[in-house]
Design a protein around this motif. Sequence first.
Motif, short mmCIF file in Angstrom:
data_model
loop_
_atom_site.label_atom_id
_atom_site.label_comp_id
_atom_site.label_asym_id
_atom_site.label_seq_id
_atom_site.Cartn_x
_atom_site.Cartn_y
_atom_site.Cartn_z
N ARG A 1 -1.08 8.10 -6.01
CA ARG A 1 -0.11 9.00 -5.41
C ARG A 1 -0.40 9.20 -3.91
O ARG A 1 0.52 9.31 -3.10
CB ARG A 1 -0.12 10.34 -6.14
CG ARG A 1 1.23 10.97 -6.31
CD ARG A 1 1.12 12.30 -6.98
NE ARG A 1 1.27 12.25 -8.42
CZ ARG A 1 2.44 12.17 -9.05
NH1 ARG A 1 3.57 12.12 -8.37
NH2 ARG A 1 2.51 12.14 -10.36
N LYS A 2 -1.69 9.26 -3.58
CA LYS A 2 -2.08 9.45 -2.17
C LYS A 2 -1.84 8.18 -1.36
O LYS A 2 -1.51 8.23 -0.17
CB LYS A 2 -3.56 9.82 -2.10
CG LYS A 2 -3.82 11.29 -2.42
CD LYS A 2 -5.31 11.63 -2.31
CE LYS A 2 -5.59 12.98 -2.94
NZ LYS A 2 -6.97 13.08 -3.41
N LEU A 3 -2.02 7.05 -2.00
CA LEU A 3 -1.96 5.76 -1.31
C LEU A 3 -0.53 5.29 -1.07
O LEU A 3 -0.23 4.65 -0.06
CB LEU A 3 -2.68 4.73 -2.18
CG LEU A 3 -3.11 3.41 -1.56
CD1 LEU A 3 -4.28 3.66 -0.61
CD2 LEU A 3 -3.53 2.45 -2.66
N LEU A 4 0.37 5.62 -2.00
CA LEU A 4 1.72 5.07 -1.97
C LEU A 4 2.75 6.09 -1.50
O LEU A 4 2.52 7.30 -1.59
CB LEU A 4 2.11 4.60 -3.38
CG LEU A 4 1.17 3.58 -4.04
CD1 LEU A 4 1.56 3.36 -5.50
CD2 LEU A 4 1.18 2.26 -3.29
N THR A 5 3.89 5.60 -1.02
CA THR A 5 5.02 6.50 -0.75
C THR A 5 5.57 6.95 -2.10
O THR A 5 5.31 6.30 -3.13
CB THR A 5 6.13 5.77 0.02
OG1 THR A 5 6.71 4.78 -0.84
CG2 THR A 5 5.61 5.12 1.30
N PRO A 6 6.36 8.03 -2.14
CA PRO A 6 6.94 8.47 -3.42
C PRO A 6 7.76 7.37 -4.10
O PRO A 6 7.70 7.21 -5.32
CB PRO A 6 7.82 9.65 -3.02
CG PRO A 6 7.19 10.19 -1.78
CD PRO A 6 6.63 8.99 -1.05
N GLU A 7 8.50 6.57 -3.31
CA GLU A 7 9.31 5.49 -3.87
C GLU A 7 8.42 4.39 -4.46
O GLU A 7 8.69 3.88 -5.55
CB GLU A 7 10.22 4.87 -2.80
CG GLU A 7 11.32 5.79 -2.30
CD GLU A 7 10.82 6.87 -1.34
OE1 GLU A 7 9.73 6.70 -0.76
OE2 GLU A 7 11.53 7.88 -1.18
N ALA B 1 2.82 -4.23 -2.78
CA ALA B 1 2.74 -3.01 -1.97
C ALA B 1 1.64 -2.08 -2.46
O ALA B 1 1.23 -1.17 -1.76
CB ALA B 1 4.09 -2.27 -1.99
N GLY B 2 1.12 -2.35 -3.64
CA GLY B 2 0.04 -1.53 -4.17
C GLY B 2 -1.33 -2.00 -3.72
O GLY B 2 -2.12 -1.21 -3.21
N VAL C 1 10.81 -2.40 -3.02
CA VAL C 1 9.83 -1.33 -2.76
C VAL C 1 8.42 -1.76 -3.16
O VAL C 1 7.44 -1.33 -2.56
CB VAL C 1 10.27 -0.05 -3.53
CG1 VAL C 1 9.11 0.91 -3.72
CG2 VAL C 1 11.40 0.65 -2.80
N SER C 2 8.31 -2.61 -4.15
CA SER C 2 6.99 -3.01 -4.63
C SER C 2 6.42 -4.18 -3.84
O SER C 2 5.33 -4.65 -4.13
CB SER C 2 7.04 -3.35 -6.12
OG SER C 2 7.89 -4.45 -6.33
N LEU C 3 7.17 -4.65 -2.82
CA LEU C 3 6.73 -5.79 -2.02
C LEU C 3 6.52 -5.40 -0.56
O LEU C 3 7.19 -4.52 -0.03
CB LEU C 3 7.78 -6.90 -2.06
CG LEU C 3 8.14 -7.51 -3.42
CD1 LEU C 3 9.30 -8.47 -3.26
CD2 LEU C 3 6.94 -8.21 -4.04
#
Length: 172
Positions: free
Chosen positions: A44-50, A80-81, A154-156
């Motif tokens: 949650r801290k690393l990623l944007t909400p989307e 993106a992760g 969003v995942s890329l």
Amino acid sequence: MNIDRRTFGFGTLAVSLGLSAAELSAGEKKVMNFEVTKTEEEWRKLLTPEEFYVLRKHGTERAHTSPLDKVYDPGIYKCAGCGQELFTAETKFNSRTGWPSFYTPIDGKVGSTTDRSFFMVRTEVHCSRCGGHLGHVFNDGPKPTGLRYCINGVSLKFEPAEASSSTEQSGS
Ligand code: FE
């Protein structure tokens, strides 16, 4: 009655995936043997909400909302992760679905599971390094594989190829 929207949304997702809350929370812990594992709070801290919604909650972005849907420049598409290289631009094609589409991933970089949500049986695809949800794969793609990897933009993260070819010009 005050229903927390986040809790409600999570419950709805759990029902639609046919999973109990216990299974879902187990999936968020280090049950899967991925090279990159993090707690829900760390993601949650690393990623944007989307990104969090798609990668970690098996969400789907709205069609035609990803800028990457229209990108056909040479380069590499990374997770993106965790940053793992997933797809090359040579395998991208216009599926007219509104989601970035590829006919094959880079060998070994994408894993799959059976997804029985929304009254359908589909094949879910995820990053083999962090388990992040990417999208689904279908059998109606173009040659040479006949597959259509329908991926949430969003995942890329797209890395254009020219980033490595302009080093001689910059003298700084
Ligand atoms: Fe990843």
